[in-house]
Design a protein around this motif. Structure first.
Motif, mmCIF file in Angstrom:
data_model
loop_
_atom_site.group_PDB
_atom_site.id
_atom_site.type_symbol
_atom_site.label_atom_id
_atom_site.label_comp_id
_atom_site.label_asym_id
_atom_site.label_seq_id
_atom_site.Cartn_x
_atom_site.Cartn_y
_atom_site.Cartn_z
ATOM 1 N N TYR A 248 0.534 19.422 1.818
ATOM 2 C CA TYR A 248 -0.255 19.089 2.901
ATOM 3 C C TYR A 248 -1.624 20.213 2.985
ATOM 4 C CZ TYR A 248 -0.639 17.767 7.907
ATOM 5 O OH TYR A 248 -1.136 17.276 9.062
ATOM 6 N N MET A 249 -1.340 21.184 2.377
ATOM 7 C CA MET A 249 -2.551 22.320 2.416
ATOM 8 C C MET A 249 -3.551 21.796 1.748
ATOM 9 S SD MET A 249 -3.853 24.665 3.933
ATOM 10 C CE MET A 249 -3.147 26.188 4.886
ATOM 11 N N GLN A 250 -3.201 21.357 0.549
ATOM 12 C CA GLN A 250 -4.001 21.026 -0.752
ATOM 13 C C GLN A 250 -4.734 19.809 -0.179
ATOM 14 O OE1 GLN A 250 -1.243 20.262 -3.788
ATOM 15 N NE2 GLN A 250 -1.085 22.494 -4.257
ATOM 16 N N GLU A 251 -4.071 18.570 0.174
ATOM 17 C CA GLU A 251 -4.727 17.637 0.678
ATOM 18 C C GLU A 251 -5.446 17.412 1.982
ATOM 19 O OE1 GLU A 251 -4.524 14.527 -1.339
ATOM 20 O OE2 GLU A 251 -3.720 15.812 -2.731
ATOM 21 N N VAL B 96 0.628 -1.208 -0.005
ATOM 22 C CA VAL B 96 -0.119 0.147 0.171
ATOM 23 C C VAL B 96 0.745 1.267 0.153
ATOM 24 C CG1 VAL B 96 -1.892 1.299 1.383
ATOM 25 C CG2 VAL B 96 -2.129 -1.154 0.895
ATOM 26 N N SER B 97 2.067 1.191 0.773
ATOM 27 C CA SER B 97 2.835 2.405 0.761
ATOM 28 C C SER B 97 3.710 2.739 -0.754
ATOM 29 C CB SER B 97 3.962 2.185 1.720
ATOM 30 O OG SER B 97 3.637 2.040 3.063
ATOM 31 N N LEU B 98 3.720 1.489 -1.283
ATOM 32 C CA LEU B 98 4.450 1.640 -2.850
ATOM 33 C C LEU B 98 3.255 2.190 -3.741
ATOM 34 C CD1 LEU B 98 6.289 -1.690 -2.851
ATOM 35 C CD2 LEU B 98 7.269 0.745 -3.157
ATOM 36 N N MET B 99 1.916 1.846 -3.466
ATOM 37 C CA MET B 99 1.033 2.535 -4.282
ATOM 38 C C MET B 99 0.751 4.001 -4.185
ATOM 39 S SD MET B 99 0.195 0.338 -6.470
ATOM 40 C CE MET B 99 -0.717 1.161 -7.129
ATOM 41 N N ARG B 100 1.108 4.446 -2.978
ATOM 42 C CA ARG B 100 0.824 5.760 -2.619
ATOM 43 C C ARG B 100 1.394 6.880 -3.497
ATOM 44 N NH1 ARG B 100 0.947 5.475 2.787
ATOM 45 N NH2 ARG B 100 -1.185 5.168 2.705
ATOM 46 N N PRO B 101 0.903 7.908 -4.129
ATOM 47 C CA PRO B 101 1.552 8.590 -5.207
ATOM 48 C C PRO B 101 2.533 9.477 -4.357
ATOM 49 C CG PRO B 101 -0.780 8.936 -5.153
ATOM 50 C CD PRO B 101 -0.589 7.969 -3.930
ATOM 51 N N ALA B 102 3.718 9.480 -5.219
ATOM 52 C CA ALA B 102 5.124 10.085 -4.490
ATOM 53 C C ALA B 102 5.136 11.220 -4.070
ATOM 54 C CB ALA B 102 6.155 9.899 -5.791
ATOM 55 N N TYR B 103 4.118 12.340 -4.777
ATOM 56 C CA TYR B 103 4.186 13.565 -4.162
ATOM 57 C C TYR B 103 3.458 13.793 -2.727
ATOM 58 C CZ TYR B 103 -0.872 14.167 -4.953
ATOM 59 O OH TYR B 103 -2.387 14.061 -4.897
ATOM 60 N N ILE B 104 2.480 12.637 -2.420
ATOM 61 C CA ILE B 104 2.015 12.690 -1.052
ATOM 62 C C ILE B 104 2.542 11.991 -0.221
ATOM 63 C CG2 ILE B 104 0.261 10.836 -1.645
ATOM 64 C CD1 ILE B 104 -1.855 12.576 -0.382
ATOM 65 N N PHE B 105 3.472 11.263 -0.227
ATOM 66 C CA PHE B 105 4.046 10.284 0.477
ATOM 67 C C PHE B 105 4.258 10.860 1.716
ATOM 68 C CE2 PHE B 105 6.939 7.234 2.437
ATOM 69 C CZ PHE B 105 6.601 6.065 2.142
ATOM 70 N N GLN C 93 9.271 22.743 1.021
ATOM 71 C CA GLN C 93 8.151 23.491 0.498
ATOM 72 C C GLN C 93 7.065 22.771 -0.110
ATOM 73 O OE1 GLN C 93 8.173 26.489 1.174
ATOM 74 N NE2 GLN C 93 9.969 27.538 1.119
ATOM 75 N N ASN C 94 7.380 21.893 -0.937
ATOM 76 C CA ASN C 94 6.165 21.138 -1.740
ATOM 77 C C ASN C 94 5.676 20.287 -0.622
ATOM 78 O OD1 ASN C 94 5.353 19.794 -4.192
ATOM 79 N ND2 ASN C 94 6.363 17.892 -3.547
ATOM 80 N N ILE C 95 6.160 19.696 0.344
ATOM 81 C CA ILE C 95 5.506 19.094 1.411
ATOM 82 C C ILE C 95 4.359 19.951 2.141
ATOM 83 C CG2 ILE C 95 5.577 18.020 3.755
ATOM 84 C CD1 ILE C 95 8.544 16.904 2.778
#
Length: 320
Positions: free
Chosen positions: A128-131, A81-90, A122-124
């Protein structure tokens, strides 16, 4: 930013529909063919896994992650399940879970915020704010305190100086300030450590550490170890280690996740997944150099079953 030191790269020739069909067949009916599931998921990169999930939804009207959750169990399920998580949101997801509910997982805050680049931090924050429609800094300050909190906030600002030439006079000055704040003072002046370690450039700080050793006769890690304790000590040490070498920091993190009785599987999974496309080759090299055995063999000894098979595929090979 293109990382090229990962063990997992884009699979070719890639066919998302064929992979989706293979996974559906492996999970349909009685019993699951775990071997097939792990060999597909660990040998495709994250972007390809997202395409497979989309094809799976299109072909079968089913959610691949939900199917994995219902067909697999335990650590193996967590890893898939961790591998399936989109990289940008990990990372954002890991931080969200580290600060929710009773008790904060300081280990996760430390590991992620000490090791990620300013651009990644910065990306995180944006993700975080978007999700989660929440401000990561507010969340972290609400769950932490003291100097530990102060250093996390400095790292979250992601304002580290860029690496452009080193000013030797400033190196000397910073090393003296740290020496006076640490070794020479009753009670450490933590603020000085926090500001310097949290904002100066990487190449500058590497020189400061050398100069500090010359002035004091101690590695800066030794001073931190003696003068601070608890979560602050762990975070300061993580920051120093990541400034010296991020792959060496992760090699050590992996080593301690498997050392002694019981394995810290959460850490093992998080590091193997998050670094598999980034610098796993360098982590392996540092592991071999610093612990006189290979990461591959350590995983082999410490884990079992399909979980082990999948981790070894992410590790990508032996170094002996």
């Amino acid at each position: 930013l293109q990382y090229t030191r990962g063990t997992v790269t884009a699979f070719a020739p890639f066919d998302a529909r064929a992979d989706a069909e293979t996974l559906r067949k492996a999970m349909k009916g009685l019993g699951t063919d775990e071997e097939t599931v792990l060999s597909v998921i660990t040998t495709r990169n994250n972007a390809q896994r997202q395409e497979i999930a989309a094809a799976f939804k299109t072909l079968f009207g089913r959610d691949l992650v939900d199917d994995l959750k219902s067909e697999l169990t335990g650590k193996f399920e967590t890893l898939m399940v961790s591998l399936m998580r989109p990289a940008y949101i990990f990372d954002a997801h890991a931080l969200k879970h580290a600060i929710k509910g009773a008790g904060t997982n300081e280990k996760v805050l430390t590991e992620i915020l000490a090791s990620r680049t300013p651009a990644e931090v910065q990306n995180i924050k944006q993700v975080y704010m978007q999700e989660y429609e929440a401000n990561l800094e507010d969340k972290i300050t609400g769950e932490t305190s003291g100097h530990f909190q102060r250093l996390l906030v400095v790292l979250l600002q992601a304002n580290r100086d860029p690496d452009v030439g080193v000013d030797e006079a400033l190196v000397e000055q910073d090393a003296q300030v740290l020496f006076r704040a640490g070794e020479l003072k009753w009670g450490t002046d933590e603020e000085k450590f926090i500001t310097i370690l949290g904002t100066r450039s990487i190449s500058h700080l590497r020189r400061v550490f050398d100069k500090y050793m010359t002035i004091s006769g101690f590695q800066i890690e030794e001073t931190i170890d003696r003068e601070t304790s608890g979560d602050l000590e762990k975070l300061l040490l993580a920051v120093v280690k990541c400034i010296r070498s991020v792959p060496a920091y992760f090699a050590e993190t992996l080593y301690y996740s498997m050392k002694g009785a019981g394995t810290d599987d959460d850490t093992l999974i998080r590091v193997m997944v998050s670094r598999s496309e980034v610098d796993m080759l360098d982590i392996r090299r540092e592991f071999r150099k610093n612990f006189a055995k290979s990461l591959y063999q350590t995983i082999q000894k410490d884990t079992s079953g399909d979980y082990r098979k999948a981790l070894l595929l992410l590790c990508g090979g032996d170094d002996d």
